[in-house]
Write an enzyme that holds these catalytic residues in place. Structure first.
Site, PDB file in Angstrom:
ATOM      1  N   ASP A   1       1.135  -1.634   0.215  1.00 33.82           N
ATOM      2  CA  ASP A   1       0.347  -0.068  -0.127  1.00 33.82           C
ATOM      3  C   ASP A   1       0.390   1.569  -0.577  1.00 33.82           C
ATOM      4  OD1 ASP A   1       0.905  -0.358   2.381  1.00 33.82           O
ATOM      5  OD2 ASP A   1      -0.445  -0.203   3.614  1.00 33.82           O
TER       6      ASP A   1
ATOM      7  N   GLU B   1      18.584  19.890 -16.424  1.00 32.45           N
ATOM      8  CA  GLU B   1      17.340  20.510 -15.310  1.00 32.45           C
ATOM      9  C   GLU B   1      17.326  19.479 -14.361  1.00 32.45           C
ATOM     10  OE1 GLU B   1      13.496  21.330 -15.567  1.00 32.45           O
ATOM     11  OE2 GLU B   1      15.353  22.470 -17.139  1.00 32.45           O
TER      12      GLU B   1
ATOM     13  N   PHE C   1      18.519  22.539 -22.415  1.00 26.93           N
ATOM     14  CA  PHE C   1      16.840  22.339 -21.067  1.00 26.93           C
ATOM     15  C   PHE C   1      15.943  23.663 -20.810  1.00 26.93           C
ATOM     16  CE2 PHE C   1      18.817  17.912 -19.716  1.00 26.93           C
ATOM     17  CZ  PHE C   1      18.018  17.687 -20.975  1.00 26.93           C
TER      18      PHE C   1
ATOM     19  N   CYS D   1      18.421  31.942 -18.183  1.00 27.63           N
ATOM     20  CA  CYS D   1      18.776  31.016 -19.037  1.00 27.63           C
ATOM     21  C   CYS D   1      20.509  30.941 -18.466  1.00 27.63           C
ATOM     22  CB  CYS D   1      18.814  31.374 -20.796  1.00 27.63           C
ATOM     23  SG  CYS D   1      16.951  32.157 -21.308  1.00 27.63           S
TER      24      CYS D   1
END
Length: 694
Positions: A152, A387, A441, A676
């Site tokens: 669970d 990233e 990215f 950036c």
């Protein structure tokens, strides 16, 4: 990973009480004792009870059994079996008659359960000669075996029922988050075959093999753990080699952690013979994922335990229990989540920018990490290189950095500066495709949680820039694109970004948090909004308001509005953005009121690709309520930049704080902006990904 019993494990069935049992078929030979080992709560069918193997004249048979065995007789054409209740009962020898034995508890010693069948002598059946001739004892040994996991997903193992499962974190090979040392760039260090460190075990999921039976098994029987060849490079299983008693949710400080844990499955190890401990015992195994889901791996890995019978070479399985693990995905974090760390590169020309970032970070309550020259090697584009996401299990979660295929100097950053205990790393490097700017990215974003036509996306949706609607053009490398799709919990949406010179979607779309019911707004760069603003100022008599003040180039509102070529170029850009606007509204379930258009202007290069005309405010840093926005150097009217004024008017009523950062020299001049050159690690979602159904 999620682990549960595989529906394809056909030898296993669910009994009324929820325990596992196995069906088997055997032949009871006359005049010869037969010894067999069975799984706990096994049903054994004895086939071939007929007159063909009986002596001449035999017309009936009978059965005796010890207390721990139940016996049924099933005749051909009858739906229900007839229970064997007494020693004197007998049944006719008919073709298709089946004896079915079952044991309700595990054996305490070898041969403690017995079944005897007999065929009476020829002639009229007499009670006194039932079982008097041609009788045989079947010696039965019963063992209970099960693989138990966290069904669970509460971090506590469960040993009941068929639906058993566990989530475990995974890491791209080499499994760095569990490792004691950092590999050098360009190497793929092989995961070790043994462990001694408790923190490594804390990152893994537990799998418990429970056994119950006599102190020893009959000669030749074996218990074997196994995985398939296709799963061998995706999972590793470690074992201390002795039975232990350890909670799945707590690791006590005892001598257990000073043992040496050996890899028993994974890589070249496809099976492991488990020494039978005898009696009631638990054997604990630690499971680690070695690969995230990708284009060739669905994320599912099966581990089996089998009880083997020495009927020949190879041995035959008489029982199999299977658990199926799902490797936890890599998850992106949207700008609306709270910041933890902000990363920026230290360059010769961005000292003042870094000082401004430091002040912004302090106000937002997160930390600043500066990547110096010996690591960045002249590469300033932090967002393009990596990233920062995370992976999660009930017992553990940690950040994982995804390293892009671009190789422009910052390749050592993820390994040397970020990688360490509780910080994972995955690198996707295409072998046959050249990396392009769309592989940066800045071309990968993720939306906040959204609801689309009744479908909930509680972890948001990944946004990828591509070349459609045109069939030709730049696209993200397939290896990276397929990796993002394979995670499944943040279903990607592809946008059109090839119209930009750099080609990154963060040049025209962003998200900011709000405190209202929607919880966020989507920001879009808008040349149309900029032209409306400039015409308003022109009507107010501010047509000679000057742009780029202090930057050498003087441009007025009147000159911009009278430039027909620039106007045509921005009409084209606006159409490209509107194409994406429609896609985003449809795929994210947005209304016009959920979108804010920020003033922006673009111009086209010789190749026909667009670049910002002035610093693009959409490409901002979002640190909770604090925004680090590229200073636009727009027309100054009444002592204030009218572009800054309009941005404040749009965002500050939402409870956001705008801070404009100068990045012309350090970023904008190289076709980048504030966003950036920085990267933000954020807190994970509160929502647990295993509750999402793709």
């Amino acid at each position: 990973m999620l682990a549960g019993n595989s529906p394809a494990a056909t030898p296993s069935y669910a009994g009324p009480s929820g325990v596992l049992f196995s069906r088997g078929t055997g032949l009871l030979r006359l005049a010869k004792a037969t010894q067999r080992l069975y799984q706990y709560c096994t049903s054994l069918r004895i086939a071939g009870v007929s007159g063909r193997a009986a002596p001449a004249g035999a017309v009936a048979f009978g059965v005796k059994h010890t207390e721990g065995v139940s016996v049924d007789v099933l005749f051909r054409g009858r739906a229900e079996p007839e229970a064997v209740s007494g020693a004197g009962a007998r049944w006719p020898l008919e073709e298709g008659t089946v004896l079915r034995f079952s044991m309700s508890r595990a054996s305490s010693e070898v041969n403690d359960n017995k079944v005897r069948s007999g065929i009476p002598a020829a002639g009229p059946p007499r009670r006194e000669n039932i079982l008097a001739q041609r009788g045989v004892w079947g010696l039965q040994v019963t063992v209970r075996i099960s693989l138990d996991v966290d069904a669970d997903r509460d971090g506590v193992g469960s040993g009941k029922g068929r639906e058993k499962g566990v989530w475990v974190t995974a890491h791209e090979a080499p499994a760095l988050v569990c490792r004691r040392s950092k590999p050098q760039r360009g190497t793929r260090r092989t995961p070790p075959d043994s462990l001694r460190s408790p923190p490594d075990l804390l990152d893994m999921a537990q799998m418990v093999l429970r056994t119950e039976g006599p102190q020893r098994l009959p000669r030749g029987y074996e218990i074997v753990l196994s995985i398939s060849v296709s799963d061998a490079d995706k999972v590793g299983v470690f074992h201390a080699g002795i039975p232990i008693n350890l909670s799945l949710s707590h690791f006590p400080a005892d001598p257990f952690f000073r043992q040496r844990y050996v890899r028993v499955l994974g890589r070249r190890k496809l099976f492991h013979a488990v020494p039978y401990p005898g009696g009631a015992a638990e054997l604990h195994f630690f499971v680690e994922g070695l690969r995230f889901p990708d284009e060739t791996f669905s994320g599912l890995v099966s581990i089996r335990v089998s009880l083997l019978e020495p009927l020949g070479i190879p041995h035959s399985p008489i029982f199999t229990d299977t658990v199926v693990f799902r490797v936890a995905p890599w998850i992106m974090t949207p700008n609306t989540l709270a910041p933890v760390n902000l990363l920026v590169c230290s360059m010769k020309d961005n000292y003042l920018f870094t000082k401004e970032i430091q002040s912004l970070v302090a106000k937002a309550g997160c930390k600043l990490k500066v990547c110096f020259g010996y690591i960045n090697r002249g590469d300033r584009w932090m967002q393009d290189e990596i990233e920062l996401g995370y992976t999660q299990a009930p017992h553990k979660s940690f950040p994982v950095v995804l390293d892009s295929p671009r190789e422009r100097g910052m390749e050592q950053l993820p390994v040397k500066e970020l990688l360490g205990p509780d910080f994972g790393y995955v690198h996707k490097e295409p072998l046959f495709e050249a990396a392009a700017s769309l592989d940066s990215f800045g071309n990968v974003e993720v939306s906040p949680p959204v609801s689309v036509a009744g479908k909930e996306y509680p972890l948001g949706r990944i946004l990828i820039g591509s070349s459609f609607p045109a069939s030709a053009g730049r696209r993200m490398t397939r290896l990276v694109r397929d990796f993002l799709y394979a995670q499944r919990v943040q279903a990607p949406v592809e946008l059109y970004s090839d119209w930009l010179a750099v080609g990154n979607i963060n040049e025209f779309v962003n998200f900011v948090p709000t405190s209202d019911k929607k919880r966020f707004r989507m920001l879009l760069a808008s040349p149309a909004a900029c032209y409306r603003l400039f015409r308003e100022k022109q009507k107010e008599g501010q047509g000679e308001a000057t742009m780029f003040k202090g930057k050498g180039t003087r441009m007025t509102i009147n000159k911009v509005l009278s430039n027909d070529v620039l106007a045509q170029q921005n009409q084209y850009v606006q159409r490209c953005i509107d194409w994406n606007r429609d896609i985003l509204k449809k795929e994210l379930g947005l209304l016009e009121e959920d979108i804010i258009d920020l003033p922006a202007l673009f111009k086209l290069e010789k190749q026909g690709k667009a670049v910002p005309y002035f610093p693009n405010s959409v490409t901002m840093i979002v640190l909770a309520r604090d925004l680090g926005i590229p200073k636009p150097f727009g027309p100054v009217a009444g002592g204030e930049c009218c572009v800054e004024w309009r941005i404040r008017a749009l965002l500050e009523p939402l409870g956001l704080r705008c801070r404009f950062l100068e990045d012309v020299a350090s970023y904008h001049g190289s076709l980048g902006e504030v966003r950036c050159g920085t990267n933000v690690q954020r807190r994970p979602f509160a929502f647990q990904w295993w509750h999402f159904t793709p």
